[in-house]
Structures are given as C-alpha cells and as structure tokens.
Design a protein around this motif. Structure first.
Motif: not given
Length: 550
Positions: A205-208, A528-530, A537-538
């Motif tokens: 998991t990760g990134g968000t 936006l960062p994605k 990626l909020r």
C-alpha cells in the motif's frame, strides 16, 4: 459464506450471489488457458504478439532461471517494471515455483524502494536496464542476492528497437540479463509448487495513505478475486475479448483486473508501457480492445485529445473506471463517443483489490461504485466505535468480508489486528449504501476536514467544481487555521485556453454549498500530484502546505 443481501437484486442477469470457486492457483490456470486457447494472443506489446502457448513455455523457462538463482518455495522475488512482457513472465514463473512476488513502482525513489525491498526480504530483483545505477545501490543496501536486467527492446518489433537502444552497464557478480538467462533454459513443463493457502504476493500500500505496508495475498485470495470479477461479465466470452492494459501491473487494479483476469478468461492483454494519450490512441486504433479501463484523470486526458475523440469505437464493449467515480460531465462525454456500459469498480489492495462494481448491463447509478461482487459481504459502521451498523443512506466506515480479504500485513501483527476484526476488513473509507445496495464513496476518514466543528468532505467540493466548464481537475484539502481549527483550501487546474479567478470559484461554490463548506483559500496550479495510476495524491498537497506553514 451463505447470505442474502439487498444488492443481490441489482445483479446482472445470470449472476448469482455466490461463486462456486475453482480452487486452482493462477499458474495452473495459465497452463489450462494455454491448453484451451493455445494460439490466442495472450500479450501484445507495441505490435509483438505472444500466444498463450508461448507465454506458458516462457514461464517454464523463467521458472528454471529462478531455481538456478537459488529461489525456493516461499522466497520473495521483487518486480520493478512497467507493463512489459517480462513482468508477466517473471511473476508467473515465481508463482509456479512457490515463490512470492513483490510488486514495486518504477517511479519510486531509491529510499522508498530500499524500504520495500528490505521490509519484504526480497532475494531477487527484476528490473529495467535504465534503472541499473539505482539497482546496484539497492543491491548494496538490501538483502538482494541477484539483479536480473530486462531491456525494453527485448520484445519490441524490430522496427521499434532502434528507438530504445540498450543501456550498457558493467557486468558484475549477481547481475544477469533476462534474455541470456531465459534462452539458456528448457521450456519443458515445470510442476506447480504454489499452495492454495500460501502467500503468493506482497502488494505494498502507499502513495495515498502514508507509510507502505506489505499486504499478504494468498493464492486463494488471488484466484478467487479474479474469478469473482470474471463472473461479473457473463455475456463476455472466453478467448474472444481484448483489454487495454492502462493500469500498471505493479498496482493491484491492473494486476487482478487486467493481467490475471485476461489469463483466467483467455483474453488478449494489450500492454501499455506508458499511458500517454497518443500511445493509447495508437493501440486502440490498431488492436481494438473490447474493454478500455482508466482512472478519471486518464479519461480526462483522452477526452482532451482530438485523435481520441475522432476514433471509430465500434469495437468497444465497455469503459471501466477505477480509483474514483467518474464525474457526470466525463460520463456524458464518454457516452457521446460510444454508448456502452461504464463500469465503476472500487476496492483496495487489502482485498486484492476488487470489492464492488457497476452491474454489467444493469443500472449505472452516477456517483456510485456499484454493488458488492458475488461472495462479498459489506457493511457500513459508525466512525466512532466501529461497532454500530448504519442504516441505508447513513454514512460510516466501509467494511468488507469475503474470500479476497488479505491474510494480513507482512511482519505487522499490530496493524493487522487494527484492520482485521472478526473477519471484517475496516477500510478507512467513508461511504453509504442506498436501498438497492449501491455504494457511494464519501471520502477517506483521514481526509475529513473539521472546521469550526463542522465535518466537511473534500470529495463533495471536488465533485461540485468538476461541473464547472473551466475546471479540468481539482483537489481540496484541510489546512490548519488558528480560528476554525482547519479551513478549506482548493487547488484548481484550469482547462487549456481558459482563464479563471478565485472569485469565480467562490461564487460557483456559494450558490451550491453551505457557507461553511465554501473554500476560503484557492490556488491555481498547472498540475496536481498523482500516483502512477493517475490517482490524485491529496496527502502530498497537505504535506506541501504543512511545510509552508512550518
């Protein structure tokens, strides 16, 4: 699991509430599919075609390669590749000898990858020649014993190979070329060593959501979730469909929903190494897939591409959307191109990842992510205790139970105990069910903004602003505020050729939102960062704001 739920009445015709599973692991399913459809194209890579007979033989070869490198049952083999044939070959070879694959994002930094490789206890890394310098650093700082180098040109058509010349590197001990190893081995059958209850994959998991955790997925999880998804499309025929592999296979959505689904059904997997609009248009035009998957940002990019809008979509049977529900305007534009089903899917890595989907040929309720898949149970519980089950229409935390729910987090028993309770996975996502069992996502628990005591869901603001004709993308976050506790800040990407002011954003929101929800801070940015699958990626925007304020 035997139960009746309100969503079963919304199922596609011919789909029952429960699946009778074939307890066969995916490497054996590949061999079965190669027997059923030996000459069917399994993979198409920019024009190069690999049939199912050939793919099964290549997997046998690479299974012998891994054994020669000392990989034994239960050992971890790390993948650091985009959607190229080598990733499928290496994964299924690892499965076949009883190893576990560890999927990694090629865009991650050395620090992020070193963490995942060490955490997973990976012994072998399969990666690209262009990542060789970083691979050598990783080999020196992790438990890696071998690095296998692939070249983009290995499986490209001859005409395209000059565009991707091989990256030269110094030969060192424990470093090998993929094709050299492969060509030295026999393709005679290799006995399957994967057990039904063995861990077959670690998906991080990760990134968000913060620090990555290794999700342990058993072969039972992997096979059953693939079967659940295949069962959802009763009118699509085995051995006859094609899927455009836009979702990367190192991400669980592409891994189960495209790669494994195609192998189960004997469909053709049209590989997309880099999901740029012009590449996607070329592949659509030349290979005509039945299914076109994508996240909202991918569809927005395609709809802004003139060549895409002018394509003949007579071959297309469905659009498939993941990561977030499509905006109403995006749905309208896609339907105008070809009025076929738009299937929204929802899930998370911890459920392999498919949990819900829009019924095939059924009611496509805008803003929802469909209903739970067969043999999947779902409940909504209160956000405070997690024990009270909410009524239809009431928001709460989404929980899943079913054969796709993970074994747990690798080497993290405490975090496993928090996420898994009495067989239920607590997702951290907020949503509600309607009277027909359709699920609407409201937000992540961690994304909730509390301003002056009011709960504000940033997703609601984002979805509203996506209706504005000048807005291409938007993301809302909460930022610290001395008076309100938190206040609302919205980042806006304006459509090409348009100009927009903060006053326009505020006026649009004031007409449609309660005063406390209206953004107090508005920033216009170019992009936006994605994540690599296009998910916004909020958290990264929040981190930027926190650094500014610090």
């Amino acid at each position: 699991m035997s139960f009746e739920r309100i969503w079963h009445k919304s199922y596609p015709a011919g789909v029952a509430g429960e699946v009778t599973f074939d307890e066969t692991v995916m490497p054996e399913i590949l061999t079965k599919t190669a027997g059923r459809f030996p000459d069917r194209d399994a993979l198409i890579f920019m024009g190069t075609k690999i049939t199912y007979r050939e793919l099964d033989a290549l997997v046998n070869r690479f299974a012998r390669v891994l054994t020669s490198l000392g990989v034994a049952k239960g050992d971890k083999v790390a993948m650091l590749l985009p959607n190229v044939p080598q990733i499928v070959i290496a994964e299924y070879a690892t499965f076949r000898i009883g190893g576990a694959v560890v999927m990694n994002n090629p865009l991650y930094t050395e620090r992020e990858l070193a963490y995942q490789l060490n955490d997973s206890d990976s012994k072998v890394l399969i990666t690209l020649d262009m990542l060789f310098p970083m691979a050598m650093k990783l080999k020196a700082t992790t438990k890696l014993e071998h690095v296998v180098i692939c070249r983009i040109g290995d499986y490209l058509p001859e005409a395209l190979k000059p565009l991707f010349p091989p990256v030269e590197f110094e030969k060192k001990e424990g470093v090998h070329l993929f094709m050299d190893l492969l060509n030295a081995q026999s393709d005679a059958p290799v006995a399957n060593a994967a057990g039904w209850d063995d861990v077959g994959a670690l998906m991080y998991t990760g990134g968000t959501t913060g620090v990555s955790k290794g999700v342990m997925l058993t072969h039972a999880n992997i096979s059953r979730n693939t079967q659940q998804l295949r069962y959802w499309f009763p009118t699509l025929k085995d051995g006859e469909e094609g899927v455009l592999a836009i979702f990367p296979f190192f991400h669980s959505a592409g891994w189960t929903g495209v790669q494994n689904m195609c192998i189960l059904a004997g469909w053709t997997d049209i590989l997309v190494p880099k999901p740029e609009p012009d590449t996607i248009v070329y592949l659509l035009e030349n290979f005509k897939p039945s299914l076109l998957p994508g996240v909202p940002t991918v569809y927005i990019g395609l709809l802004n591409n003139e060549k895409f809008r002018k394509l003949d979509f007579s071959f297309l049977k469905a659009f498939m959307a993941g990561a977030a529900p499509l905006a109403v305007e995006t749905i309208k534009q896609l339907k105008a191109l070809k009025n076929v089903p738009i299937i929204n899917v929802y899930g998370l890595t911890e459920i392999c990842p498919m949990g819900t989907a829009t019924p095939w040929g059924g009611n496509e309720k805008s803003g929802t992510v469909g209903v739970p898949l067969p043999s999947t149970d779902l409940k909504i519980v209160d956000l405070v205790t997690g024990k009270q089950e909410m009524e239809n229409g009431q928001e709460g935390e989404i929980c899943f139970k079913g054969p796709q729910v993970m074994k747990g987090y690798y080497k993290r028993p405490e975090e496993t105990a928090i996420a898994l309770k009495d067989g239920w996975l607590y997702t951290g996502d907020i949503g509600f069910l309607d009277a027909d069992g359709y699920l609407t996502l409201v937000d992540r628990k961690k994304d909730l903004i509390v301003a002056s005591g009011y709960n504000i869901y940033p997703k609601e603001i984002d979805e509203l602003l996506m209706e504005h004709p000048k807005v291409m993308e938007v993301c809302t976050i909460g930022v610290p505020d001395a008076y309100r506790g938190e206040t609302v800040k919205t980042f806006v990407v304006v459509r090409p050729g348009q100009t927009m002011t903060a006053d326009e954003v505020t006026a649009f929101c004031k007409e449609r939102l309660a005063p406390y929800k209206v953004p107090k801070l508005i920033a216009f940015i170019d992009a936006l960062p994605k994540s690599t699958v296009g998910k916004i990626l909020r958290r990264e925007l929040r981190d930027r704001e926190m650094k500014k304020q610090a």
